[in-house]
Write a protein that holds these residues in place. Structure first.
Motif, PDB file in Angstrom:
ATOM      1  N   LYS A  10      14.450 -70.646  15.557  1.00 22.28           N
ATOM      2  CA  LYS A  10      15.394 -71.652  15.989  1.00 22.28           C
ATOM      3  C   LYS A  10      14.754 -72.620  16.961  1.00 22.28           C
ATOM      4  O   LYS A  10      15.215 -73.735  17.141  1.00 22.28           O
ATOM      5  CB  LYS A  10      16.607 -71.000  16.664  1.00 22.28           C
ATOM      6  CG  LYS A  10      16.302 -70.387  18.029  1.00 22.28           C
ATOM      7  CD  LYS A  10      17.531 -69.724  18.596  1.00 22.28           C
ATOM      8  CE  LYS A  10      17.234 -69.083  19.955  1.00 22.28           C
ATOM      9  NZ  LYS A  10      16.908 -70.046  20.997  1.00 22.28           N
ATOM     10  N   SER A 170      26.073 -70.160  17.805  1.00 20.51           N
ATOM     11  CA  SER A 170      25.736 -71.313  18.649  1.00 20.51           C
ATOM     12  C   SER A 170      25.322 -70.893  20.051  1.00 20.51           C
ATOM     13  O   SER A 170      24.559 -71.600  20.718  1.00 20.51           O
ATOM     14  CB  SER A 170      26.924 -72.279  18.726  1.00 20.51           C
ATOM     15  OG  SER A 170      28.002 -71.707  19.451  1.00 20.51           O
ATOM     16  N   ASP A 173      21.825 -70.908  20.038  1.00 24.07           N
ATOM     17  CA  ASP A 173      21.265 -72.130  19.452  1.00 24.07           C
ATOM     18  C   ASP A 173      20.831 -71.908  18.013  1.00 24.07           C
ATOM     19  O   ASP A 173      19.838 -72.463  17.555  1.00 24.07           O
ATOM     20  CB  ASP A 173      20.088 -72.637  20.304  1.00 24.07           C
ATOM     21  CG  ASP A 173      19.718 -74.072  19.989  1.00 24.07           C
ATOM     22  OD1 ASP A 173      20.590 -74.812  19.501  1.00 24.07           O
ATOM     23  OD2 ASP A 173      18.549 -74.453  20.212  1.00 24.07           O
ATOM     24  N   ARG A 174      21.580 -71.088  17.283  1.00 27.14           N
ATOM     25  CA  ARG A 174      21.285 -70.837  15.878  1.00 27.14           C
ATOM     26  C   ARG A 174      22.333 -71.514  15.000  1.00 27.14           C
ATOM     27  O   ARG A 174      22.984 -70.902  14.165  1.00 27.14           O
ATOM     28  CB  ARG A 174      21.230 -69.331  15.598  1.00 27.14           C
ATOM     29  CG  ARG A 174      20.138 -68.586  16.340  1.00 27.14           C
ATOM     30  CD  ARG A 174      18.738 -69.124  16.033  1.00 27.14           C
ATOM     31  NE  ARG A 174      18.458 -69.192  14.620  1.00 27.14           N
ATOM     32  CZ  ARG A 174      17.992 -68.160  13.911  1.00 27.14           C
ATOM     33  NH1 ARG A 174      17.744 -67.009  14.506  1.00 27.14           N
ATOM     34  NH2 ARG A 174      17.753 -68.297  12.626  1.00 27.14           N
ATOM     35  N   HIS A 175      22.474 -72.819  15.210  1.00 26.70           N
ATOM     36  CA  HIS A 175      23.497 -73.582  14.503  1.00 26.70           C
ATOM     37  C   HIS A 175      23.276 -73.570  12.998  1.00 26.70           C
ATOM     38  O   HIS A 175      24.223 -73.696  12.225  1.00 26.70           O
ATOM     39  CB  HIS A 175      23.531 -75.027  15.026  1.00 26.70           C
ATOM     40  CG  HIS A 175      23.768 -75.121  16.497  1.00 26.70           C
ATOM     41  ND1 HIS A 175      25.026 -74.954  17.050  1.00 26.70           N
ATOM     42  CD2 HIS A 175      22.913 -75.346  17.534  1.00 26.70           C
ATOM     43  CE1 HIS A 175      24.935 -75.083  18.376  1.00 26.70           C
ATOM     44  NE2 HIS A 175      23.676 -75.316  18.691  1.00 26.70           N
TER      45      HIS A 175
END
Length: 267
Positions: A10, A170, A173-175
């Protein structure tokens, strides 16, 4: 463990690459499956589908197939026992274990390097299952089923569940994972990654997912697949509602875990 080196791609905005090969299962893939892959299947009232689920699992030529039969009062167990396979183990519980306890049981008993989890009421072609195992052989610790939406009727609980899934990804930060989750079957995981998460935690999929993210295991989406058939149980609508409420509770447990870990890091 080896799965954590260079983890969490990520950082550069991309998930681990999982190339799809749905057309056929090659001889080399069958050979690798034969030495590395454990297929774990949950079975309840699945007499209408379990024969075909087993047939597709056998076409992978895995190292072993493990059934966790629980609370089953139909002919599912008889169908399983009437099939032969070079390595097939069945764990039978006369009472329901709960929604996902079978995952922890199967993971603890499996001997393969990669664990592939399936549900006995969903018939999915072997060619659609192979990419999950292959992804774990290559460059990910957890290969998820790519989920764009929750395929259930719109209710307040389901809408909240969609938000919970997306929010959990999220937070790390793994959208790019969207609403994909270890809730969804099939998914595959490397045995060392399952051990890092804790086999006992696998029975709460959102918590297992949160631990995998927090431990920076390499998680990637595989591909979207369509079940060949999903036979609904009686009172399916009520069961779906109960499952969604249970999942919401599981997500609260996952968020509590993340909060606790965050507080410990600050102290």
């Amino acid at each position: 463990m080896g799965g954590r080196g260079g983890a969490n791609t990520k950082r550069n905005g991309h998930e681990p690459a999982i190339r799809n090969n749905k057309k056929r299962i090659t001889s080399s893939q069958k050979i690798e499956n034969r030495t590395r892959l454990s297929v774990i299947i949950s079975v309840q009232q699945d007499e209408a589908t379990i024969k075909r689920v087993l047939q597709q699992a056998k076409r992978l030529y895995p190292k072993e197939i493990l059934f966790v039969v629980n609370g089953c009062h139909d002919r599912s167990l008889d169908i399983i026992l009437n099939h032969s396979f070079y390595s097939m183990t069945t764990y039978v519980y006369p009472f329901p274990l709960g929604q996902d306890m079978w995952r922890a049981i199967g993971a603890q008993e499996a001997t393969g390097d990669v664990l592939l989890f399936l549900c006995g009421d969903k018939v999915i072609r072997a060619e659609e299952l192979q990419p999950f195992a292959s992804a774990c052989y290559r460059d990910v610790d957890v290969a998820l089923r790519k989920t764009n939406k929750i395929p259930l009727s719109e209710t307040r609980e389901i809408s909240t569940l969609v938000l919970a899934r997306r929010y959990l990804n999220s937070l790390f930060d793994r959208h790019e994972l969207g609403v994909s989750s270890m809730n969804d079957l099939p998914f595959a995981i490397k045995q060392p990654a399952a051990a890092t998460i804790g086999f006992h935690h696998l029975h709460i999929p959102p918590l297992a997912h949160a631990i995998a993210l927090e431990q920076e295991l390499r998680i990637g989406n595989s591909h979207s697949i369509i079940d060949e058939i999903h036979v609904g149980k009686s009172s399916a609508g009520l069961n779906r509602r109960k499952q969604s409420l249970t999942s919401l509770g599981d997500y609260l447990e996952a968020f509590s875990y993340i909060k606790e870990k965050s507080l410990k890091k600050r102290t």
